[in-house]
Design an enzyme around this catalytic site. Sequence first.
Site, PDB file in Angstrom:
ATOM      1  N   THR A 122       0.835  -1.203   0.000  1.00  0.00           N
ATOM      2  CA  THR A 122       0.000   0.000   0.000  1.00  0.00           C
ATOM      3  C   THR A 122       0.871   1.255   0.000  1.00  0.00           C
ATOM      4  OG1 THR A 122      -1.784  -1.143   1.162  1.00  0.00           O
ATOM      5  CG2 THR A 122      -1.748   1.261   1.347  1.00  0.00           C
TER       6      THR A 122
ATOM      7  N   ASN B  77      -5.158  -9.368  -8.217  1.00  0.00           N
ATOM      8  CA  ASN B  77      -5.346 -10.049  -6.941  1.00  0.00           C
ATOM      9  C   ASN B  77      -6.647 -10.837  -6.850  1.00  0.00           C
ATOM     10  OD1 ASN B  77      -5.839  -7.104  -6.981  1.00  0.00           O
ATOM     11  ND2 ASN B  77      -6.966  -7.501  -5.110  1.00  0.00           N
TER      12      ASN B  77
ATOM     13  N   HIS C 219       4.505 -10.024   2.506  1.00  0.00           N
ATOM     14  CA  HIS C 219       3.630 -11.010   3.153  1.00  0.00           C
ATOM     15  C   HIS C 219       2.848 -11.883   2.177  1.00  0.00           C
ATOM     16  CE1 HIS C 219      -0.531  -9.091   3.102  1.00  0.00           C
ATOM     17  NE2 HIS C 219       0.184  -8.037   2.824  1.00  0.00           N
TER      18      HIS C 219
ATOM     19  N   CYS D 129     -21.599  -8.541   0.226  1.00  0.00           N
ATOM     20  CA  CYS D 129     -21.592  -8.690   1.692  1.00  0.00           C
ATOM     21  C   CYS D 129     -20.161  -8.660   2.210  1.00  0.00           C
ATOM     22  CB  CYS D 129     -22.201 -10.021   2.111  1.00  0.00           C
ATOM     23  SG  CYS D 129     -23.886 -10.179   1.652  1.00  0.00           S
TER      24      CYS D 129
END
Length: 380
Positions: free
Chosen positions: A72, A151, A201, A322
């Site tokens: 990010t 992604n 990660h 959701c």
Amino acid sequence: METVYLDNSSTTKIDDLVIETMKPFLSEKYGNASSIHALGIEAKKVLEDSRKIIADSINADLGEIIFTSSGTESNNLALKGIAFANKEKGNHLITTKIEHKSILETCKWLETQGFEITYLNVDSEGFIDIDELKKAITGKTILVSVIHGNNEIGTIQDLSVIGEICRARGIYFHTDTCQSFTKTELDVEKQNLDLVSLNSHKIHGPKGVGALYIKKGIKIDSLLHGGGQESGIRSGTEDIHGIVGFAEAVKLADEKYIDLMAELRDKLIDGILKIPGSRLNGAMGRERLCNNVNVSFRKVEGEAICGLLDEEGICGSTGSACAEKTLDPSHVLSALGLTHEDSNGSLRLTLSRFTTREDVDFVVSVLPGMINKLREMSPL
Ligand SMILES: Cc1ncc(COP(=O)(O)O)c(C=O)c1O
């Protein structure tokens, strides 16, 4: 119950060898890389050794890698840093509709600062149209940013072609490779790349560590001001144990795992697509990340599938509205042209080098029953 972890695009298990390599830097080797005593010199050496490992892995030079706190941050630094440092050249940036939120939200913010952004469409498999890119370039374009491996759907864009176009027009080319790094070819020279976001990660390294490749000579503004670490571009004491872990993860990422993961990916796709009313989202074969499976099931809610999988110890994810915690389903699936119903019925399963044939067989054996059960209960 054993965990079958198939959410490796969210994060990965830290390799035990990575943990072992990090340990001394969390205990006795705690020096600050800017200090001039023995502990500091030791930290500085390991920092530069780690930088070299990461630079070599993408065919970059040592001085072209800046450590950050995450993918990010790398994406924010690339876009904001280039935009503000090159304001006199122009105020136009080009990106795509299927970027990670750390690109899209940064672009939205840049729009509030007087920059203009073009968001390229993608086709039904998630590829950008090279002619649309060429047409979008204006005399004011300073940067093109296109995600490498997506992604959500795993589609891999052809960086070389985009890089060549940008180089010929004197426009910087940034790519977010947080998902593709170590999973397909990445070579900053061959692919004409100017800025590349990486993180740790997603490749069995620790969380909270990233890097940005910045081609030598490129002017970029800083986001963080302070002690002038990382060539003055990213101030803040370097996270030595995290960076050492990141470099170890890169060392352990062998090319041989790509084919092994792709074989299991295809086995999983073949097994799942036998379920009636299912469809694959994204590209096929070598143009798809070796670890990505994304399937939509008609008349089923993705979040409900994830819930049933979880009861069996299987970790997956979905692009349903959701799960996105909004009223809208995944922006990536919508950009492919999927209906709300198909997006809401999506399931993403992402593999790693630790995924086994038994894991895949287990999912393929339990999933059809879950889909049937949910369809029987469905008001749709
Ligand atoms: C494509 C892509 N870019 C950027 C990021 C953000 O990386 P980080 O979690 O290190 O901030 C992610 C993480 O999900 C990602 O998948």
